[in-house]
Design a protein around this motif. Structure first.
Motif, PDB file in Angstrom:
ATOM      1  N   PRO A 250      -0.835  -3.978  -1.484  1.00 29.01           N
ATOM      2  CA  PRO A 250       0.422  -4.963  -1.565  1.00 29.01           C
ATOM      3  C   PRO A 250       0.877  -5.401  -0.088  1.00 29.01           C
ATOM      4  O   PRO A 250       1.244  -6.700  -0.138  1.00 29.01           O
ATOM      5  CB  PRO A 250       1.332  -4.094  -2.149  1.00 29.01           C
TER       6      PRO A 250
ATOM      7  N   TYR B  88      -1.703  -8.197   0.567  1.00 26.13           N
ATOM      8  CA  TYR B  88      -1.296  -9.446  -0.413  1.00 26.13           C
ATOM      9  C   TYR B  88      -0.393 -10.216  -0.215  1.00 26.13           C
ATOM     10  O   TYR B  88      -0.325 -11.289  -0.414  1.00 26.13           O
ATOM     11  CB  TYR B  88      -1.201  -8.611  -2.104  1.00 26.13           C
TER      12      TYR B  88
ATOM     13  N   ALA C  24       7.064 -10.162 -14.262  1.00 25.57           N
ATOM     14  CA  ALA C  24       6.110  -9.989 -15.048  1.00 25.57           C
ATOM     15  C   ALA C  24       6.141  -9.642 -16.297  1.00 25.57           C
ATOM     16  O   ALA C  24       5.213  -8.735 -17.076  1.00 25.57           O
ATOM     17  CB  ALA C  24       4.690  -9.559 -14.411  1.00 25.57           C
TER      18      ALA C  24
ATOM     19  N   LEU D  29       2.313  -2.299  -9.904  1.00 28.62           N
ATOM     20  CA  LEU D  29       1.835  -3.375  -9.086  1.00 28.62           C
ATOM     21  C   LEU D  29       2.630  -4.728  -9.160  1.00 28.62           C
ATOM     22  O   LEU D  29       2.740  -5.582  -8.299  1.00 28.62           O
ATOM     23  CB  LEU D  29       0.271  -3.791  -9.132  1.00 28.62           C
ATOM     24  N   ARG D  30       3.177  -4.801 -10.420  1.00 26.79           N
ATOM     25  CA  ARG D  30       3.849  -6.054 -10.799  1.00 26.79           C
ATOM     26  C   ARG D  30       5.469  -6.024 -10.030  1.00 26.79           C
ATOM     27  O   ARG D  30       5.913  -7.186  -9.788  1.00 26.79           O
ATOM     28  CB  ARG D  30       4.401  -6.102 -12.327  1.00 26.79           C
TER      29      ARG D  30
ATOM     30  N   PHE E 274       5.103  -5.060  -6.797  1.00 29.64           N
ATOM     31  CA  PHE E 274       4.783  -4.845  -5.424  1.00 29.64           C
ATOM     32  C   PHE E 274       4.058  -6.102  -5.219  1.00 29.64           C
ATOM     33  O   PHE E 274       3.751  -6.501  -4.011  1.00 29.64           O
ATOM     34  CB  PHE E 274       3.839  -3.735  -5.078  1.00 29.64           C
ATOM     35  N   LEU E 275       3.923  -6.942  -6.012  1.00 24.72           N
ATOM     36  CA  LEU E 275       2.901  -8.241  -5.784  1.00 24.72           C
ATOM     37  C   LEU E 275       3.547  -9.335  -6.417  1.00 24.72           C
ATOM     38  O   LEU E 275       4.101  -9.421  -7.399  1.00 24.72           O
ATOM     39  CB  LEU E 275       1.401  -8.272  -6.550  1.00 24.72           C
ATOM     40  N   GLU E 276       3.456 -10.634  -5.624  1.00 28.17           N
ATOM     41  CA  GLU E 276       4.065 -11.749  -6.279  1.00 28.17           C
ATOM     42  C   GLU E 276       3.308 -12.840  -5.641  1.00 28.17           C
ATOM     43  O   GLU E 276       2.923 -13.143  -4.562  1.00 28.17           O
ATOM     44  CB  GLU E 276       5.754 -11.883  -5.713  1.00 28.17           C
ATOM     45  N   PRO E 277       2.697 -13.699  -6.416  1.00 29.92           N
ATOM     46  CA  PRO E 277       2.666 -13.752  -7.986  1.00 29.92           C
ATOM     47  C   PRO E 277       2.011 -12.362  -8.504  1.00 29.92           C
ATOM     48  O   PRO E 277       1.066 -12.145  -7.768  1.00 29.92           O
ATOM     49  CB  PRO E 277       2.141 -14.973  -8.362  1.00 29.92           C
ATOM     50  N   VAL E 278       2.427 -11.866  -9.590  1.00 28.96           N
ATOM     51  CA  VAL E 278       1.629 -11.053 -10.204  1.00 28.96           C
ATOM     52  C   VAL E 278       0.172 -11.416 -10.892  1.00 28.96           C
ATOM     53  O   VAL E 278       0.091 -12.303 -11.344  1.00 28.96           O
ATOM     54  CB  VAL E 278       2.560 -10.534 -11.244  1.00 28.96           C
ATOM     55  N   PRO E 279      -0.727 -10.705 -10.361  1.00 27.23           N
ATOM     56  CA  PRO E 279      -1.996 -10.939 -10.695  1.00 27.23           C
ATOM     57  C   PRO E 279      -2.260 -10.986 -12.092  1.00 27.23           C
ATOM     58  O   PRO E 279      -1.885 -10.173 -12.857  1.00 27.23           O
ATOM     59  CB  PRO E 279      -3.097 -10.078 -10.049  1.00 27.23           C
TER      60      PRO E 279
ATOM     61  N   GLN F 242      -1.103  -8.175 -15.444  1.00 27.01           N
ATOM     62  CA  GLN F 242      -0.473  -8.745 -16.579  1.00 27.01           C
ATOM     63  C   GLN F 242      -1.400  -8.494 -17.822  1.00 27.01           C
ATOM     64  O   GLN F 242      -0.489  -7.764 -18.844  1.00 27.01           O
ATOM     65  CB  GLN F 242      -0.050 -10.136 -16.688  1.00 27.01           C
TER      66      GLN F 242
END
Lengths: 129, 336
Positions: free
Chosen positions: A21, A24, A112, B146-147, B149-154, B158
């Motif tokens: 993360p 990323y 999400a 991970l949603r 910790f990540l943006e945009p969410v892969p 999803q």
């Protein structure tokens, strides 16, 4: 004899995965999204319940509404102030918040979540009753 | 009552109270939400790497695989490729099956005395079932997080969420992984408490991770289904941690204390991980009874740090005493 090289390679891969993360994001900021209120929503000032409660619990309220309407035919919701509302996502919620892309989707995309409400209510069709 | 699990339970309760009081009353959101998670992550990565490097120095001079099948032998003897691997790739397959499907655990048997007095060895698959449920549920929960910790969410994250919630029960939709995780941890705990022979060998270090992981699962379920938290505010903090763009302190303080209990549990688990039995995450790859090919009959493995022993061969002995041996009538290899 030992497998030092292989183990060190494995540890490096593991660290790269665990800290993924961080790579990323690349230090790119993504603050909490601010949903846009329509003029109609601004004019109404209050939602069905207070804003903080709605923010966290709206999905549960909608679920209760769905059960009440679909299973019990109960269509009137009375909030804490005694005000009556029609239990309807399309006619009550989306009436004020007609801007799904700037209101609903902002937080939903950020967290999400893809609620299956939109499977039917996607184009904001008005219910007949 | 058993002190070993009481103390572990007490430790987890104290940890939850520390985080709850620290955020609800003392308003130390910056400490529990930023400083502790960063420190925990640092300890986790550094100590994990350190312990692996210590292990990497261990000598592995000989092949010591435990086999469960016919080794490679004469060409007409059917052999078992993955229970007695001979080449590197057979070892890779064996290790993959071990790590991904817990094959050793699947072989678990239980010795029982039957009513007619005979001994029987029955397959005992409950441990395997709940262990594999626990590990995969935890893995799915981890990946789904991970949603935050990540943006945009892969898309993959999803998609995993869609599969995990495909029962579409209620809103927020029930995710199967969270309940599978909590349920499996509970069974793995009860197993240690109710089976006397397991209770006997269980230590506080066995109970503590179970309680801690149950605490993590419980606070997670509690936040998702029972009392709701502001999810976008929580993500603003968690994403802020990995992108180094933290939200304002007032925004952090607006998140429910339950969230900080959850985060504190996770931080404690991360920091505790490298010092505990949980290090089998890295250790399983280094199992010498699984990751070595069974090729001792085909390849000579010389211990590379053998002490150079001074030897005196028979030929040299005969050279020294040939004349005397011939004189005494003893047989010799070389006459002259």
């Amino acid at each position: 004899m030992n497998d030092k090289g292989k183990i060190i390679a494995g540890v490096i891969i593991f660290i790269a995965l665990v800290t993924f993360p961080f790579w990323y994001s690349m230090g790119k900021a993504a603050p909490k999204p601010e949903p846009v209120l329509t003029p109609q929503a601004l004019e109404a000032k209050a939602c069905v319940r207070d804003k903080v409660w709605i923010n966290a619990n709206h999905m549960q309220l909608l679920n209760e509404w769905r059960d009440a309407v679909v299973r019990d035919g109960e269509r009137v919701y009375v909030n804490l102030e005694g005000k009556e509302f029609n239990m309807s996502l399309s006619n009550t919620c989306l009436d004020c918040h007609s801007n799904k892309a700037e209101f609903c989707d902002r937080c939903h995309n950020y967290a999400a979540v893809s609620p299956y409400c939109w499977d039917c209510h996607i184009d904001n069709p008005k219910e007949t009753k | 009552m058993n002190g070993k699990y009481l103390y572990s339970l007490l430790a987890v309760i104290v940890l939850s109270l520390v985080a709850y009081v620290g955020t609800a009353l003392l308003r130390l959101q910056v400490f529990f939400g930023v400083i502790v998670p960063y420190l925990a992550m640092l300890v986790f990565v550094a100590m994990f790497a350190y312990r692996m490097l210590v292990w990497s120095r261990s000598p592995v001079p000989f092949r010591i695989p435990t086999t469960a099948g016919q080794a490679k032998s004469l060409p007409w003897i059917q052999r078992n490729r993955f229970d007695s691997p001979f080449t590197k790739w057979e070892v890779v397959v064996r290790m993959a099956l071990e790590i991904l499907t817990f094959r050793s655990l699947f072989r678990n048997t239980r010795m029982q005395l039957k009513e007619d007095g005979r001994i029987a060895y029955d397959l005992e698959l409950w441990l395997w079932l709940f262990a594999i449920t626990f590990h995969y549920a935890f893995f799915v929960v981890l990946l789904r997080h991970l949603r935050f910790f990540l943006e945009p969410v892969p898309y993959a994250v999803q998609l995993l969420g869609t599969v995990d919630t495909f029962l579409q029960i209620g809103t927020p939709v029930i995710s199967m992984s969270s309940f599978a995780l909590a349920g499996a941890v509970l069974v793995l705990f009860l197993r240690r408490v109710y089976l006397p022979h397991l209770r006997f060998i269980s230590l506080a270090a066995d109970y503590f991770p179970l309680f801690l992981i149950f605490g993590i699962a419980f606070t997670g379920i509690y936040m998702r289904y029972i009392t709701k938290i502001d999810v976008t505010a929580a993500k603003a903090l968690t994403y802020g941690l990995v992108s180094f763009h933290l939200p304002a302190v007032a925004d952090m303080q607006a998140i429910s204390p339950i969230f900080y209990v959850h985060l504190f549990f996770v931080s404690v688990l991360l920091a505790y991980f490298p010092f505990s039995k949980l290090m089998h995450l890295g250790g399983v790859f280094l199992s010498p009874t699984r990751n070595l090919p069974n090729n001792t009959r085909a390849v000579r493995h010389v211990n590379p740090w053998n002490y150079p022993v001074k030897v005196h061969t028979y030929d040299e002995y005969e050279d020294d005493f040939r004349d005397k041996m011939i004189e005494a009538g003893l047989p010799v290899e070389k006459k002259e």
